[in-house]
Design an enzyme around this catalytic site. Structure first.
Site, mmCIF file in Angstrom:
data_model
loop_
_atom_site.group_PDB
_atom_site.id
_atom_site.type_symbol
_atom_site.label_atom_id
_atom_site.label_comp_id
_atom_site.label_asym_id
_atom_site.label_seq_id
_atom_site.Cartn_x
_atom_site.Cartn_y
_atom_site.Cartn_z
ATOM 1 N N CYS A 1 -2.652 -1.689 -10.406
ATOM 2 C CA CYS A 1 -2.868 -0.303 -9.976
ATOM 3 C C CYS A 1 -3.758 0.446 -10.968
ATOM 4 O O CYS A 1 -3.463 0.502 -12.161
ATOM 5 C CB CYS A 1 -1.529 0.414 -9.826
ATOM 6 S SG CYS A 1 -1.776 2.120 -9.302
ATOM 7 N N ASP B 1 -11.756 -6.747 0.133
ATOM 8 C CA ASP B 1 -12.872 -6.636 1.073
ATOM 9 C C ASP B 1 -12.775 -7.547 2.294
ATOM 10 O O ASP B 1 -13.803 -7.974 2.822
ATOM 11 C CB ASP B 1 -14.216 -6.873 0.366
ATOM 12 C CG ASP B 1 -14.490 -5.870 -0.737
ATOM 13 O OD1 ASP B 1 -13.747 -4.870 -0.824
ATOM 14 O OD2 ASP B 1 -15.435 -6.094 -1.518
ATOM 15 N N MET C 1 0.842 -1.203 0.000
ATOM 16 C CA MET C 1 0.000 0.000 0.000
ATOM 17 C C MET C 1 0.869 1.243 0.000
ATOM 18 O O MET C 1 1.631 1.493 0.950
ATOM 19 C CB MET C 1 -0.906 0.027 1.232
ATOM 20 C CG MET C 1 -2.200 -0.725 1.046
ATOM 21 S SD MET C 1 -3.271 -0.497 2.486
ATOM 22 C CE MET C 1 -2.514 -1.580 3.675
ATOM 23 N N ALA C 2 0.711 2.016 -1.080
ATOM 24 C CA ALA C 2 1.484 3.253 -1.209
ATOM 25 C C ALA C 2 1.162 4.193 -0.051
ATOM 26 O O ALA C 2 -0.006 4.399 0.295
ATOM 27 C CB ALA C 2 1.147 3.926 -2.538
ATOM 28 N N GLN D 1 7.576 -4.804 -4.602
ATOM 29 C CA GLN D 1 6.697 -4.742 -5.779
ATOM 30 C C GLN D 1 7.159 -3.642 -6.732
ATOM 31 O O GLN D 1 7.385 -2.508 -6.318
ATOM 32 C CB GLN D 1 5.260 -4.464 -5.344
ATOM 33 C CG GLN D 1 4.278 -4.601 -6.504
ATOM 34 C CD GLN D 1 2.895 -4.090 -6.172
ATOM 35 O OE1 GLN D 1 2.731 -2.936 -5.788
ATOM 36 N NE2 GLN D 1 1.900 -4.942 -6.317
ATOM 37 N N LYS E 1 0.463 -9.351 -9.110
ATOM 38 C CA LYS E 1 -0.796 -8.942 -8.472
ATOM 39 C C LYS E 1 -1.666 -8.310 -9.547
ATOM 40 O O LYS E 1 -1.254 -7.348 -10.197
ATOM 41 C CB LYS E 1 -0.498 -7.954 -7.340
ATOM 42 C CG LYS E 1 -1.719 -7.513 -6.560
ATOM 43 C CD LYS E 1 -1.290 -6.905 -5.227
ATOM 44 C CE LYS E 1 -2.443 -6.344 -4.439
ATOM 45 N NZ LYS E 1 -2.926 -5.059 -4.958
HETATM 46 C C1 LIG Z 1 -3.830 3.469 0.303
HETATM 47 C C2 LIG Z 1 -3.704 2.330 -0.649
HETATM 48 C C3 LIG Z 1 -2.515 2.144 -1.342
HETATM 49 C C4 LIG Z 1 -2.369 1.065 -2.216
HETATM 50 N N1 LIG Z 1 -1.173 0.870 -2.851
HETATM 51 C C5 LIG Z 1 -0.970 -0.262 -3.576
HETATM 52 C C6 LIG Z 1 0.322 -0.594 -4.097
HETATM 53 O O1 LIG Z 1 1.312 0.125 -3.904
HETATM 54 N N2 LIG Z 1 0.411 -1.735 -4.832
HETATM 55 C C7 LIG Z 1 -0.647 -2.574 -5.057
HETATM 56 O O2 LIG Z 1 -0.501 -3.595 -5.713
HETATM 57 N N3 LIG Z 1 -1.857 -2.283 -4.564
HETATM 58 C C8 LIG Z 1 -2.031 -1.177 -3.815
HETATM 59 N N4 LIG Z 1 -3.267 -0.937 -3.265
HETATM 60 C C9 LIG Z 1 -4.354 -1.907 -3.452
HETATM 61 C C10 LIG Z 1 -4.352 -2.931 -2.307
HETATM 62 O O3 LIG Z 1 -3.129 -3.606 -2.218
HETATM 63 C C11 LIG Z 1 -5.488 -3.960 -2.460
HETATM 64 O O4 LIG Z 1 -5.315 -4.686 -3.627
HETATM 65 C C12 LIG Z 1 -6.872 -3.313 -2.475
HETATM 66 O O5 LIG Z 1 -6.957 -2.272 -1.528
HETATM 67 C C13 LIG Z 1 -7.964 -4.346 -2.191
HETATM 68 O O6 LIG Z 1 -7.752 -4.947 -0.950
HETATM 69 P P1 LIG Z 1 -8.605 -4.535 0.383
HETATM 70 O O7 LIG Z 1 -10.048 -4.725 0.050
HETATM 71 O O8 LIG Z 1 -8.100 -5.458 1.445
HETATM 72 O O9 LIG Z 1 -8.310 -3.101 0.657
HETATM 73 C C14 LIG Z 1 -3.438 0.154 -2.415
HETATM 74 C C15 LIG Z 1 -4.635 0.350 -1.713
HETATM 75 C C16 LIG Z 1 -4.777 1.401 -0.830
HETATM 76 C C17 LIG Z 1 -6.060 1.572 -0.077
#
Ligand SMILES: Cc1cc2nc3c(=O)[nH]c(=O)nc-3n(C[C@H](O)[C@H](O)[C@H](O)COP(=O)(O)O)c2cc1C
Length: 337
Positions: free
Chosen positions: A108, A210, A25-26, A78, A147
């Site tokens: 992304c 989710d 997560m960025a 990543q 991913k």
């Molecule tokens: C703040 C934020 C930053 C994210 N940055 C990345 C990232 O750098 N690389 C990536 O593959 N996905 C990134 N994602 C997506 C998440 O890794 C994930 O795939 C997505 O949020 C769905 O999962 P969740 O329902 O558990 O949030 C980011 C999501 C959020 C909310």
């Protein structure tokens, strides 16, 4: 050069038996947050995505994002980008940092990334995706994971085709976020799609999308059959989700943290940031986490305002503890009222 079979074996060792994985997560999954989540039970973690060009230019900010802890394993770095040669070279450089996995970002959705054909844009350019994966897999000894989202558009998902391509090209495990690019974060993640990928793939599949509680975690595992579950938003301000999952996986009862415990973990988080980055940067980095930890609790906006005025660690800690004390004192009287 490590054989593909050996890389796949290594990926299997990493993911089989892993209860849960912290998503990249960025702006969130820096070293401190990853280590914190690991201490709560995340079995695998990922750094936030870094651009291949940032790695190749030796950009200090990029290398800061890839900084790994001494005991932080298994962990993945990543990469995103759209040029197979640059990505391969970047993967070689990232490998030297010492991760256990190199992950490729094909999910992304943000404009800044897709307009340069990176991230989920590659779901709409499969020949280029294949070239990227083949070159990166050739370039490194580590297992390469990918991913993905389920497609560029909701109406025409292509996750089955993508899964086959990734496997053929040498990917060792695949994470599926059950949304298309055009869904961004709306709607519900499609777990059925994840189940179909699990059914078809011969490499570990990590389910994503989710999962906000141990109940969700269990349901995702049961409904999709995925090897393990990756958690993003559910972990922001909530490393506790990993201990909840650990308890569930061992059949132990779980008591959610009260405000006093949450505040003590916030203090630990702050102190770890300061120890690593110094007082000023540590405080700044912790700021974006503060309100997430206390989301939904009374008077958080007011608390945040007070904290943002402080530059001294002890003053911030005193304010936080005072808040916890006040909230703990308040709780019974509110109930009585
Ligand atoms: C703040 C934020 C930053 C994210 N940055 C990345 C990232 O750098 N690389 C990536 O593959 N996905 C990134 N994602 C997506 C998440 O890794 C994930 O795939 C997505 O949020 C769905 O999962 P969740 O329902 O558990 O949030 C980011 C999501 C959020 C909310």
């Amino acid at each position: 050069m490590t054989s593909l079979a050996a890389k796949r074996q290594r990926a299997r060792e990493i993911f089989s038996g892993a209860r849960a994985v912290l998503s990249p997560m960025a702006g969130v999954t820096d070293r401190v947050f990853r280590e914190l989540c690991r201490s709560f039970g995340a079995d695998v973690t990922y750094c936030e995505f870094v651009s291949a060009s940032g790695v190749l230019h030796g950009n200090p900010t990029t290398f800061d994002l890839m900084e790994l802890g001494e005991d932080e394993h298994p962990v993945g770095i990543q990469l995103f980008g759209a040029d197979p040669g640059l990505l391969a070279e970047a993967a070689r450089a990232a490998e030297k940092v010492g991760p256990d996995l190199i992950d490729l970002n094909f999910g992304c959705p943000v404009k800044k990334v897709v307009k340069r054909n990176g991230g989920s844009a590659l779901l709409a350019d499969l020949p280029l995706m294949r070239e990227i994966v083949e070159e990166v897999v050739q370039a490194v000894d580590l297992p390469v994971t990918a991913k993905i989202r389920i497609g560029w558009t909701y109406k025409q998902p292509n996750y089955m085709e993508v899964t086959q391509l990734l496997e053929e090209a040498g990917v060792c495990a695949i994470t599926v976020h059950g949304r298309s690019r055009d869904q961004f974060f709306t709607g519900q993640a499609n777990w059925q799609a994840i189940a179909e990928v699990v059914e078809a793939a011969r490499i570990p599949v990590i389910g994503n999308g989710d999962v906000f509680s141990a109940d969700d975690w269990l349901r995702m595992k049961e409904e999709t059959g995925c090897e393990t579950v990756m958690i993003a938003r559910g972990a922001i301000g909530n490393p506790f989700i990993f201990e909840e999952i650990a308890a569930r996986s061992e059949g132990r009862p779980y008591e959610p943290p009260d405000v006093a415990r949450i505040v003590e973990v916030m203090v630990e988080h702050l102190d770890r940031e300061i120890a690593l980055k110094g007082a000023h940067t540590g405080m700044m980095r912790m700021r974006k986490h503060f309100s997430h930890y206390l989301k939904g609790r009374p008077k958080v906006a007011e608390l945040r305002k007070r904290i943002y005025q402080e530059t001294d660690r002890d003053a911030v800690v005193a304010i936080l503890r005072e808040y916890a004390h006040e909230q703990t004192r308040r709780a019974p009287s509110e109930e009585e009222a």
